[in-house]
Design a protein around this motif. Structure first.
Motif, PDB file in Angstrom:
ATOM      1  N   PRO A   1     -13.347 -40.368 -25.391  1.00 43.07           N
ATOM      2  CA  PRO A   1     -14.234 -40.064 -26.520  1.00 43.07           C
ATOM      3  C   PRO A   1     -14.047 -38.623 -26.957  1.00 43.07           C
ATOM      4  O   PRO A   1     -13.818 -37.735 -26.126  1.00 43.07           O
ATOM      5  CB  PRO A   1     -15.634 -40.298 -25.943  1.00 43.07           C
ATOM      6  N   ALA A   2     -14.118 -38.382 -28.255  1.00 41.30           N
ATOM      7  CA  ALA A   2     -13.914 -37.031 -28.774  1.00 41.30           C
ATOM      8  C   ALA A   2     -14.697 -36.849 -30.058  1.00 41.30           C
ATOM      9  O   ALA A   2     -15.015 -37.807 -30.761  1.00 41.30           O
ATOM     10  CB  ALA A   2     -12.424 -36.779 -29.024  1.00 41.30           C
ATOM     11  N   SER A   3     -14.990 -35.591 -30.364  1.00 44.28           N
ATOM     12  CA  SER A   3     -15.596 -35.221 -31.630  1.00 44.28           C
ATOM     13  C   SER A   3     -14.606 -34.296 -32.327  1.00 44.28           C
ATOM     14  O   SER A   3     -14.230 -33.257 -31.777  1.00 44.28           O
ATOM     15  CB  SER A   3     -16.927 -34.510 -31.396  1.00 44.28           C
ATOM     16  N   VAL A   4     -14.149 -34.698 -33.525  1.00 44.08           N
ATOM     17  CA  VAL A   4     -13.050 -33.996 -34.186  1.00 44.08           C
ATOM     18  C   VAL A   4     -13.523 -33.428 -35.526  1.00 44.08           C
ATOM     19  O   VAL A   4     -14.185 -34.117 -36.307  1.00 44.08           O
ATOM     20  CB  VAL A   4     -11.850 -34.942 -34.410  1.00 44.08           C
ATOM     21  N   THR A   5     -13.160 -32.169 -35.778  1.00 44.27           N
ATOM     22  CA  THR A   5     -13.592 -31.476 -37.000  1.00 44.27           C
ATOM     23  C   THR A   5     -12.382 -30.960 -37.773  1.00 44.27           C
ATOM     24  O   THR A   5     -11.483 -30.347 -37.196  1.00 44.27           O
ATOM     25  CB  THR A   5     -14.510 -30.287 -36.652  1.00 44.27           C
ATOM     26  N   CYS A   6     -12.369 -31.245 -39.079  1.00 42.80           N
ATOM     27  CA  CYS A   6     -11.332 -30.711 -39.980  1.00 42.80           C
ATOM     28  C   CYS A   6     -11.687 -29.279 -40.372  1.00 42.80           C
ATOM     29  O   CYS A   6     -12.820 -28.835 -40.176  1.00 42.80           O
ATOM     30  CB  CYS A   6     -11.277 -31.534 -41.267  1.00 42.80           C
TER      31      CYS A   6
ATOM     32  N   LYS B   1      -5.715 -32.028 -44.615  1.00 45.52           N
ATOM     33  CA  LYS B   1      -4.674 -31.595 -45.548  1.00 45.52           C
ATOM     34  C   LYS B   1      -3.483 -31.048 -44.758  1.00 45.52           C
ATOM     35  O   LYS B   1      -3.665 -30.409 -43.708  1.00 45.52           O
ATOM     36  CB  LYS B   1      -5.203 -30.493 -46.484  1.00 45.52           C
ATOM     37  N   THR B   2      -2.287 -31.277 -45.261  1.00 46.07           N
ATOM     38  CA  THR B   2      -1.064 -30.825 -44.591  1.00 46.07           C
ATOM     39  C   THR B   2      -1.126 -29.334 -44.287  1.00 46.07           C
ATOM     40  O   THR B   2      -1.517 -28.532 -45.131  1.00 46.07           O
ATOM     41  CB  THR B   2       0.156 -31.108 -45.486  1.00 46.07           C
ATOM     42  N   GLY B   3      -0.768 -28.996 -43.057  1.00 46.38           N
ATOM     43  CA  GLY B   3      -0.757 -27.593 -42.645  1.00 46.38           C
ATOM     44  C   GLY B   3      -2.029 -27.141 -41.966  1.00 46.38           C
ATOM     45  O   GLY B   3      -2.066 -26.051 -41.373  1.00 46.38           O
ATOM     46  N   GLU B   4      -3.067 -27.957 -42.020  1.00 45.35           N
ATOM     47  CA  GLU B   4      -4.341 -27.593 -41.394  1.00 45.35           C
ATOM     48  C   GLU B   4      -4.353 -27.995 -39.921  1.00 45.35           C
ATOM     49  O   GLU B   4      -3.653 -28.915 -39.503  1.00 45.35           O
ATOM     50  CB  GLU B   4      -5.512 -28.264 -42.111  1.00 45.35           C
ATOM     51  N   ALA B   5      -5.198 -27.297 -39.160  1.00 48.65           N
ATOM     52  CA  ALA B   5      -5.433 -27.660 -37.764  1.00 48.65           C
ATOM     53  C   ALA B   5      -6.687 -28.521 -37.679  1.00 48.65           C
ATOM     54  O   ALA B   5      -7.508 -28.541 -38.599  1.00 48.65           O
ATOM     55  CB  ALA B   5      -5.601 -26.403 -36.919  1.00 48.65           C
ATOM     56  N   ILE B   6      -6.803 -29.254 -36.596  1.00 47.02           N
ATOM     57  CA  ILE B   6      -8.040 -29.979 -36.297  1.00 47.02           C
ATOM     58  C   ILE B   6      -8.573 -29.449 -34.976  1.00 47.02           C
ATOM     59  O   ILE B   6      -7.808 -29.046 -34.101  1.00 47.02           O
ATOM     60  CB  ILE B   6      -7.830 -31.507 -36.226  1.00 47.02           C
ATOM     61  N   THR B   7      -9.908 -29.395 -34.858  1.00 43.89           N
ATOM     62  CA  THR B   7     -10.550 -28.911 -33.636  1.00 43.89           C
ATOM     63  C   THR B   7     -11.197 -30.097 -32.935  1.00 43.89           C
ATOM     64  O   THR B   7     -11.993 -30.827 -33.537  1.00 43.89           O
ATOM     65  CB  THR B   7     -11.605 -27.843 -33.960  1.00 43.89           C
ATOM     66  N   ILE B   8     -10.845 -30.273 -31.656  1.00 40.74           N
ATOM     67  CA  ILE B   8     -11.255 -31.467 -30.915  1.00 40.74           C
ATOM     68  C   ILE B   8     -12.167 -31.074 -29.758  1.00 40.74           C
ATOM     69  O   ILE B   8     -11.778 -30.276 -28.899  1.00 40.74           O
ATOM     70  CB  ILE B   8     -10.021 -32.214 -30.365  1.00 40.74           C
ATOM     71  N   ASP B   9     -13.364 -31.608 -29.755  1.00 38.75           N
ATOM     72  CA  ASP B   9     -14.266 -31.469 -28.603  1.00 38.75           C
ATOM     73  C   ASP B   9     -13.971 -32.652 -27.687  1.00 38.75           C
ATOM     74  O   ASP B   9     -14.294 -33.802 -28.013  1.00 38.75           O
ATOM     75  CB  ASP B   9     -15.728 -31.470 -29.059  1.00 38.75           C
ATOM     76  N   LEU B  10     -13.335 -32.372 -26.548  1.00 37.24           N
ATOM     77  CA  LEU B  10     -12.900 -33.426 -25.636  1.00 37.24           C
ATOM     78  C   LEU B  10     -14.010 -33.894 -24.696  1.00 37.24           C
ATOM     79  O   LEU B  10     -13.816 -34.845 -23.942  1.00 37.24           O
ATOM     80  CB  LEU B  10     -11.705 -32.920 -24.808  1.00 37.24           C
ATOM     81  N   LEU B  11     -15.139 -33.219 -24.735  1.00 34.91           N
ATOM     82  CA  LEU B  11     -16.291 -33.642 -23.912  1.00 34.91           C
ATOM     83  C   LEU B  11     -17.557 -33.468 -24.739  1.00 34.91           C
ATOM     84  O   LEU B  11     -18.419 -32.635 -24.447  1.00 34.91           O
ATOM     85  CB  LEU B  11     -16.351 -32.816 -22.621  1.00 34.91           C
ATOM     86  N   PRO B  12     -17.702 -34.269 -25.806  1.00 38.86           N
ATOM     87  CA  PRO B  12     -18.789 -34.037 -26.768  1.00 38.86           C
ATOM     88  C   PRO B  12     -20.189 -34.277 -26.216  1.00 38.86           C
ATOM     89  O   PRO B  12     -21.155 -33.758 -26.749  1.00 38.86           O
ATOM     90  CB  PRO B  12     -18.464 -35.012 -27.906  1.00 38.86           C
TER      91      PRO B  12
ATOM     92  N   LYS C   1      -7.524 -27.061 -30.064  1.00 47.46           N
ATOM     93  CA  LYS C   1      -6.968 -27.017 -31.422  1.00 47.46           C
ATOM     94  C   LYS C   1      -5.551 -27.584 -31.434  1.00 47.46           C
ATOM     95  O   LYS C   1      -4.715 -27.226 -30.611  1.00 47.46           O
ATOM     96  CB  LYS C   1      -6.953 -25.578 -31.952  1.00 47.46           C
ATOM     97  N   ILE C   2      -5.313 -28.472 -32.395  1.00 40.68           N
ATOM     98  CA  ILE C   2      -3.987 -29.060 -32.606  1.00 40.68           C
ATOM     99  C   ILE C   2      -3.679 -28.995 -34.099  1.00 40.68           C
ATOM    100  O   ILE C   2      -4.542 -29.313 -34.930  1.00 40.68           O
ATOM    101  CB  ILE C   2      -3.947 -30.534 -32.132  1.00 40.68           C
ATOM    102  N   LYS C   3      -2.474 -28.583 -34.430  1.00 38.92           N
ATOM    103  CA  LYS C   3      -2.052 -28.632 -35.831  1.00 38.92           C
ATOM    104  C   LYS C   3      -1.042 -29.778 -35.968  1.00 38.92           C
ATOM    105  O   LYS C   3       0.108 -29.642 -35.541  1.00 38.92           O
ATOM    106  CB  LYS C   3      -1.416 -27.311 -36.267  1.00 38.92           C
ATOM    107  N   PRO C   4      -1.470 -30.923 -36.520  1.00 35.07           N
ATOM    108  CA  PRO C   4      -0.540 -32.041 -36.648  1.00 35.07           C
ATOM    109  C   PRO C   4       0.659 -31.688 -37.523  1.00 35.07           C
ATOM    110  O   PRO C   4       0.558 -30.874 -38.446  1.00 35.07           O
ATOM    111  CB  PRO C   4      -1.393 -33.133 -37.317  1.00 35.07           C
ATOM    112  N   ASN C   5       1.785 -32.306 -37.223  1.00 33.01           N
ATOM    113  CA  ASN C   5       2.966 -32.146 -38.072  1.00 33.01           C
ATOM    114  C   ASN C   5       2.765 -32.880 -39.390  1.00 33.01           C
ATOM    115  O   ASN C   5       3.216 -32.460 -40.441  1.00 33.01           O
ATOM    116  CB  ASN C   5       4.195 -32.692 -37.352  1.00 33.01           C
ATOM    117  N   GLY C   6       2.064 -34.010 -39.308  1.00 33.39           N
ATOM    118  CA  GLY C   6       1.801 -34.849 -40.477  1.00 33.39           C
ATOM    119  C   GLY C   6       1.123 -36.121 -40.023  1.00 33.39           C
ATOM    120  O   GLY C   6       0.449 -36.144 -38.987  1.00 33.39           O
ATOM    121  N   THR C   7       1.313 -37.189 -40.777  1.00 29.51           N
ATOM    122  CA  THR C   7       0.777 -38.501 -40.396  1.00 29.51           C
ATOM    123  C   THR C   7       1.921 -39.508 -40.357  1.00 29.51           C
ATOM    124  O   THR C   7       3.042 -39.211 -40.770  1.00 29.51           O
ATOM    125  CB  THR C   7      -0.286 -38.999 -41.384  1.00 29.51           C
TER     126      THR C   7
END
Length: 394
Positions: free
Chosen positions: A213-218, A248-259, A325-331
């Motif tokens: 389970p995770a809580s993810v923020t753009c 959006k491309t180039g943005e990072a996402i912030t993931i709470d791995l223990l919400p 924090k992870i910055k995806p390459n894309g989708t």
């Protein structure tokens, strides 16, 4: 030349429902599609069980250039209206999570129901039909196909977006809109898994199959909380699909791995209770073991006894997990996307009837329109609601 009151191009969710709605009003309806079967996307949806609507349908769960556009159709044909039809056909269903409704047996039940509705409404359905040309006439439209020519006063485009091309997705609907001078907003893949940057792929692809389970923020502040899944290619699972529609491309996402926990408190309590316990052992109680072992291998965390960490160090470890924090390459793109973001500009359409404001008798419904819902039955409800609104108006 065969004449019909209404011709609908696209025998998917929106097209089928629109056809039945218009047919029950006594309209002479022709439903065309180039596929061998109707409802192809319905059949594979929800793992083959079709997440056909959601108990919690709200306009705020839809992405659209005009946030008010969806309100009319959604309020006039609601989730309860569609559920009533499912109940009438005695299709067994269950709520999975967060109001999501799935067939107990098979998505075929929904397609069979819609096809029965079309048959009962005397709709003529013609599959394996390629559209060669559409021409505007004084009193409607001429449609040229590989199966002959047809004329109609009302033409409905229900051909969907670009998601899942293996199911026959094409830009046909956008080309029709452009032919008649309508604006098509930029399209991108939505509800789609993320892919790794090369360095992250090396670090984390070995974690494929791990779910938590995770809580993810753009970066724009949009947040979702649900399960996340590591894959060989990147990050997936319901929470990532939801977030992808706002990323959006180039943005990072912030993931709470223990919400659901405060990890700093958990670590401080563990240090007090078992000071010689290894950090890794403590973290294994909250996270998948393979994940923690990999973070140790990558030197993201030190595997020392808890009593060798001071408060500041434990706070930093907690922050790492709560704000990963992870910055995806894309989708993964349209190949696996559940929806297409963007489409026919809603400013061009009547929110009540789905008719083009400047082209009398031309309608657009479903995914081809710039309306995209959250994961969980929202996009099917838009198909039912927009299809009904149009079918009630043509």
């Amino acid at each position: 030349m065969n004449n019909f009151d209404v011709i609908i191009i696209g025998a998917g969710a929106a097209g089928l429902h629109c056809a039945a709605t218009a047919g029950y009003r006594g309209k002479n309806v022709l439903l065309l599609d180039n596929a061998k079967k109707a409802g192809r996307k319905i059949l594979i949806s929800g793992g083959g069980r079709c997440n056909f609507t959601n108990y919690n349908i709200e306009p705020s769960a839809f992405i659209c250039g005009n946030k008010h556009f969806v309100k009319s159709a959604l309020s006039r044909y609601t989730q309860w209206d569609f559920i009533a039809m499912v109940d009438k056909y005695q299709i067994a269903y269950h709520e999975k999570t967060l109001g999501q409704l799935f067939c107990d047996d098979s998505a075929k039940d929904i397609v069979n129901m819609l096809e029965s509705e079309c048959n009962n409404a005397n709709v003529t359905t013609q599959l394996r039909t390629e559209i060669a040309a559409i021409a505007k006439t004084d009193d409607g439209f001429d449609i040229t196909t590989n199966e002959g020519k047809f004329h109609t006063t009302s033409l409905v485009i229900a051909t969907g977006g670009l998601s899942m091309p293996k199911l026959g997705a094409t830009p046909f609907g956008y080309r029709v809109a452009q032919q008649f001078g309508l604006t098509v907003t930029e399209t991108t893949a939505g509800l789609v898994p993320f892919t790794w940057q090369n360095n992250d792929k090396e670090d984390y692809e070995c974690l494929s199959g791990i779910s938590l389970p995770a809580s993810v923020t753009c970066e724009n502040g949009v947040n979702f909380s649900e399960d996340m899944l590591f894959t060989h290619r990147g990050l997936s699972g319901p929470v990532m699909l939801q977030v992808s529609s706002y990323w959006k491309t180039g943005e990072a996402i912030t993931i709470d791995l223990l919400p659901s926990n405060d990890l700093q408190n958990e670590l401080e309590r563990a240090r007090e209770k078992s000071p010689k316990q290894a950090l890794k052992t403590c973290l294994n109680q909250h996270f998948p073991k393979r994940f923690i072992e990999r973070l140790v291998e990558l030197n993201k965390i030190d595997d020392k006894p808890l009593n060798q960490f001071n408060d500041k160090e434990l706070a930093a470890i907690a922050t790492y997990f709560h704000q990963w924090k992870i910055k995806p390459n894309g989708t993964e793109g349209y190949r696996t996307a559940e929806v297409t973001l963007g489409g026919i500009d809603t400013d061009e359409l009547s929110s009540k009837t789905m008719e083009a404001k400047n082209i009398k008798g031309l309608y657009f419904i479903g995914e081809v329109v710039d309306v995209s819902g959250w994961l969980g039955g929202y996009n099917f409800q838009w198909a039912w609601s927009s299809g009904w609104a149009c079918g009630d108006a043509v």
